[in-house]
Design a protein around this motif. Sequence first.
Motif, PDB file in Angstrom:
ATOM      1  N   TYR A   1     -11.494  -4.546  29.761  1.00 41.41           N
ATOM      2  CA  TYR A   1     -12.129  -5.681  29.077  1.00 41.41           C
ATOM      3  C   TYR A   1     -13.558  -5.888  29.572  1.00 41.41           C
ATOM      4  N   ILE A   2     -13.746  -5.721  30.873  1.00 44.29           N
ATOM      5  CA  ILE A   2     -15.088  -5.882  31.435  1.00 44.29           C
ATOM      6  C   ILE A   2     -16.035  -4.845  30.844  1.00 44.29           C
ATOM      7  N   LYS A   3     -15.595  -3.605  30.755  1.00 43.10           N
ATOM      8  CA  LYS A   3     -16.418  -2.543  30.189  1.00 43.10           C
ATOM      9  C   LYS A   3     -16.698  -2.794  28.712  1.00 43.10           C
ATOM     10  N   GLU A   4     -15.671  -3.236  27.970  1.00 44.35           N
ATOM     11  CA  GLU A   4     -15.859  -3.534  26.553  1.00 44.35           C
ATOM     12  C   GLU A   4     -16.879  -4.637  26.356  1.00 44.35           C
ATOM     13  N   ALA A   5     -16.795  -5.686  27.166  1.00 42.92           N
ATOM     14  CA  ALA A   5     -17.743  -6.797  27.054  1.00 42.92           C
ATOM     15  C   ALA A   5     -19.159  -6.315  27.361  1.00 42.92           C
ATOM     16  N   GLU A   6     -19.303  -5.476  28.375  1.00 44.02           N
ATOM     17  CA  GLU A   6     -20.624  -4.936  28.708  1.00 44.02           C
ATOM     18  C   GLU A   6     -21.170  -4.096  27.561  1.00 44.02           C
ATOM     19  N   THR A   7     -20.311  -3.278  26.956  1.00 46.32           N
ATOM     20  CA  THR A   7     -20.737  -2.438  25.831  1.00 46.32           C
ATOM     21  C   THR A   7     -21.228  -3.291  24.662  1.00 46.32           C
TER      22      THR A   7
ATOM     23  N   MET B   1     -20.244 -13.120  14.507  1.00 46.77           N
ATOM     24  CA  MET B   1     -19.179 -13.083  15.508  1.00 46.77           C
ATOM     25  C   MET B   1     -18.745 -11.638  15.753  1.00 46.77           C
ATOM     26  N   LEU B   2     -18.522 -11.319  17.009  1.00 43.89           N
ATOM     27  CA  LEU B   2     -17.919 -10.052  17.381  1.00 43.89           C
ATOM     28  C   LEU B   2     -16.432 -10.272  17.595  1.00 43.89           C
ATOM     29  N   PHE B   3     -15.611  -9.311  17.159  1.00 43.55           N
ATOM     30  CA  PHE B   3     -14.157  -9.476  17.248  1.00 43.55           C
ATOM     31  C   PHE B   3     -13.511  -8.124  17.480  1.00 43.55           C
ATOM     32  N   ARG B   4     -12.658  -8.060  18.494  1.00 42.07           N
ATOM     33  CA  ARG B   4     -11.901  -6.847  18.777  1.00 42.07           C
ATOM     34  C   ARG B   4     -10.435  -7.223  19.031  1.00 42.07           C
ATOM     35  N   GLN B   5      -9.545  -6.485  18.396  1.00 43.64           N
ATOM     36  CA  GLN B   5      -8.110  -6.611  18.635  1.00 43.64           C
ATOM     37  C   GLN B   5      -7.657  -5.331  19.324  1.00 43.64           C
TER      38      GLN B   5
ATOM     39  N   ALA C   1       2.061  -5.291  22.988  1.00 44.85           N
ATOM     40  CA  ALA C   1       1.369  -6.582  23.013  1.00 44.85           C
ATOM     41  C   ALA C   1      -0.002  -6.413  22.386  1.00 44.85           C
ATOM     42  N   ALA C   2      -0.581  -7.531  21.974  1.00 43.94           N
ATOM     43  CA  ALA C   2      -1.939  -7.541  21.439  1.00 43.94           C
ATOM     44  C   ALA C   2      -2.797  -8.462  22.291  1.00 43.94           C
ATOM     45  N   SER C   3      -4.015  -8.010  22.592  1.00 42.89           N
ATOM     46  CA  SER C   3      -4.975  -8.859  23.283  1.00 42.89           C
ATOM     47  C   SER C   3      -6.278  -8.846  22.493  1.00 42.89           C
ATOM     48  N   TYR C   4      -7.182  -9.750  22.847  1.00 44.47           N
ATOM     49  CA  TYR C   4      -8.362  -9.974  22.002  1.00 44.47           C
ATOM     50  C   TYR C   4      -9.614 -10.227  22.830  1.00 44.47           C
ATOM     51  N   LEU C   5     -10.731  -9.739  22.307  1.00 47.01           N
ATOM     52  CA  LEU C   5     -12.061 -10.044  22.815  1.00 47.01           C
ATOM     53  C   LEU C   5     -12.913 -10.421  21.611  1.00 47.01           C
ATOM     54  N   PHE C   6     -13.493 -11.609  21.647  1.00 41.49           N
ATOM     55  CA  PHE C   6     -14.326 -12.052  20.528  1.00 41.49           C
ATOM     56  C   PHE C   6     -15.315 -13.080  21.035  1.00 41.49           C
ATOM     57  N   GLY C   7     -16.252 -13.438  20.176  1.00 43.51           N
ATOM     58  CA  GLY C   7     -17.184 -14.487  20.551  1.00 43.51           C
ATOM     59  C   GLY C   7     -18.528 -14.358  19.862  1.00 43.51           C
ATOM     60  N   CYS C   8     -19.494 -15.048  20.425  1.00 46.57           N
ATOM     61  CA  CYS C   8     -20.815 -15.198  19.830  1.00 46.57           C
ATOM     62  C   CYS C   8     -21.746 -14.096  20.338  1.00 46.57           C
ATOM     63  N   GLY C   9     -22.109 -13.174  19.453  1.00 51.85           N
ATOM     64  CA  GLY C   9     -22.994 -12.094  19.841  1.00 51.85           C
ATOM     65  C   GLY C   9     -24.414 -12.548  20.084  1.00 51.85           C
TER      66      GLY C   9
END
Length: 242
Positions: free
Chosen positions: A39-45, A1-5, A13-21
Amino acid sequence: MLFRQYLHMNPVAASYLFGCGSLSQGVVVDPLKEEVDFYIKEAETLGMNIVFVIDTHLHADHISGARELAEKTGAKYVLHSSAETTYEFNAVEDGEVLMAGNTKLTFLHTPGHTPEHISIVVTDTRRGEEPWFVLTGHTLMVGDAGRTELASSIEKGADDLYNSLQKLMELDEHIEVYPGAFSGSVCGRGLSGKPSSTIGFEKRYNLALQKGNKNEFVKFMTENVPPQPDNFKEMRKENQGM
């Protein structure tokens, strides 16, 4: 799993990006409007396709970027079914499960801070069948719980929040807690600057969880309430599409 806080300071505030690599399926939770392209750039990276964008609740302290992010990525925008909006969204119920690749999201309806609030119990099924962490939004935060008068009466919100916290306390003590805010947020009192914890540690030391019964908890939540956020009614209405 990939996880970013991601910890934001304006607003706090806190937001999150995570999921199945391995299957490249990602989830974004509580995104800020100002950070949509980030967030879009982070997901692409990370090599992730954003498949779900989730708001734990309709915020009253900042403008959500969830709808815009969902539109730009083709993801489904997720809210609890009780959310009152002028737009359509992917509605979830208490106990419902969504899968992002091998990442399992189980939704708990945890009203109190707002009536439609949800928490998200996350399991990495490649590692095991037991949950790993829970995203608690403004229901359970590190050191305290979320204020209860921005979307309902303070007493009704506190009454609901007590029940929601009991639901979260049924989770195993080792489960990690990732809230939607931390110290400096207008949505809680006495919050820790440490933006994560565990169910077990909060059960022992969180001020809001030390009250012996619901009456004591409601009394605690209705005392020493911090000033309300500027324009909170307008911000919540904008997040409702009104």
